[in-house]
Design an enzyme around this catalytic site. Structure first.
Site, PDB file in Angstrom:
ATOM      1  N   ASP A  82       0.844  -1.187   0.000  1.00 30.04           N
ATOM      2  CA  ASP A  82       0.000   0.000   0.000  1.00 30.04           C
ATOM      3  C   ASP A  82       0.883   1.242   0.000  1.00 30.04           C
ATOM      4  OD1 ASP A  82      -2.424   1.393   0.101  1.00 30.04           O
ATOM      5  OD2 ASP A  82      -2.383   1.491   2.293  1.00 30.04           O
ATOM      6  N   HIS A 174      -7.742  10.060   4.437  1.00 32.35           N
ATOM      7  CA  HIS A 174      -7.007   9.103   5.265  1.00 32.35           C
ATOM      8  C   HIS A 174      -7.079   9.498   6.754  1.00 32.35           C
ATOM      9  CE1 HIS A 174      -4.663   8.335   1.439  1.00 32.35           C
ATOM     10  NE2 HIS A 174      -4.842   7.109   1.855  1.00 32.35           N
TER      11      HIS A 174
END
Length: 277
Positions: A82, A174
């Site tokens: 990721d 995020h």
């Protein structure tokens, strides 16, 4: 069973109307609980090694941990890098046994992002694994601001990079700890209209639960990244385990007590990405 690629699990999700969770790992305890939860729910799972995880544990070690869990699992497990920021980092993940590379060029100009992502996708596909890219920039709670994905740029990005999945910026952020926001449905529909690539939502913890389920079952969003809400669940379980016996000092015993609560929370998250029974 053997590790799956991102394409292996996202194409059926796109076809059949559900989404797969990309679960952000930080260590053995959470990745083991995530696989146990996926087995209990009989669904695939994507184990994700992000920058924080990689700062703590080297990629070759993470690759072996992911592969060990996958080979013993009864459901498909994807070993996913990721937010890989460099070609060298992506190459190291590939050589460490990962089956999916997410190259993040979202801070770069469009042409540069396309060129660098295309090179990573070509490397991944030559090795028989998958690649995710990001177009538009997904910001951070109390940090960098987002830059929303332009649908025409998304179409160009998907076409010219050959990625297997495309992360988009549509109101997601995020590290958001609450679910007070929501995604830009009109922008999502505009992106869907110009590309057939499975779409990815980073910062999935901040998306309201009903919207997560709706988009998982009624859109081309096939992958939601979930980190913050499960880290919060792990932290709560760890505090309970420590406080239950102040004299206990063996960390293996303490960490063992986080397993069941984290499995339970993860199962609830996984259930939210398919149609209600």
């Amino acid at each position: 069973m053997p590790l799956a690629t991102l394409k292996d699990v996202l194409q059926p999700a796109l076809r059949d109307g559900y989404a797969v969770a990309g679960l952000v790992t930080l260590g053995w305890e959470d990745m083991r609980a995530y696989v146990a939860a996926a087995e209990a729910e009989n669904c695939p799972v994507i184990l994700q090694a992000g920058p924080g995880c990689r700062a703590h544990t080297p990629l070759p070690v993470l690759g072996k941990m992911f592969r060990h869990l996958a080979e013993a699992a009864s459901v498909p497990v994807v070993a996913h890098l990721d937010h890989g920021y460099t070609a060298d980092e992506c190459k190291e993940a590939l050589e460490s046994g990962f089956t999916s590379l997410m190259f993040d060029g979202s801070r770069k100009p469009l042409a540069e992002n396309i060129a660098e992502t295309a090179a990573i996708a070509e490397m991944a596909h030559a090795a028989g694994i998958s690649c995710e890219g990001e177009i538009g920039f997904v910001g951070y709670a109390d940090g960098e601001s987002s830059a929303g994905t332009d649908p025409q740029e998304a179409a160009k990005f998907a076409r010219e990079t050959g990625v297997d999945a495309m992360a988009i910026s549509v109101g997601n952020v995020h590290l958001q700890q609450d679910k007070d926001g929501g995604l830009d449905i009109d922008r999502i529909r505009a992106i869907e209209a110009v590309t057939q690539v499975p779409l990815v939502i980073h910062g999935g913890s901040g998306v309201p639960l009903e919207q997560r389920r709706m988009l998982a079952t009624q859109s081309a969003i096939c992958k939601f990244n979930i980190g913050t809400e499960l880290r919060m669940a792990f932290g709560a379980a760890l505090r309970d385990a420590v406080n239950a016996d102040p004299a206990r000092f063996d960390r293996v015993q303490i960490l063992r007590d986080t397993h069941d609560p984290l499995v339970s929370k993860t199962r609830a998250v996984l259930r939210g990405f398919r149609a209600a029974a």
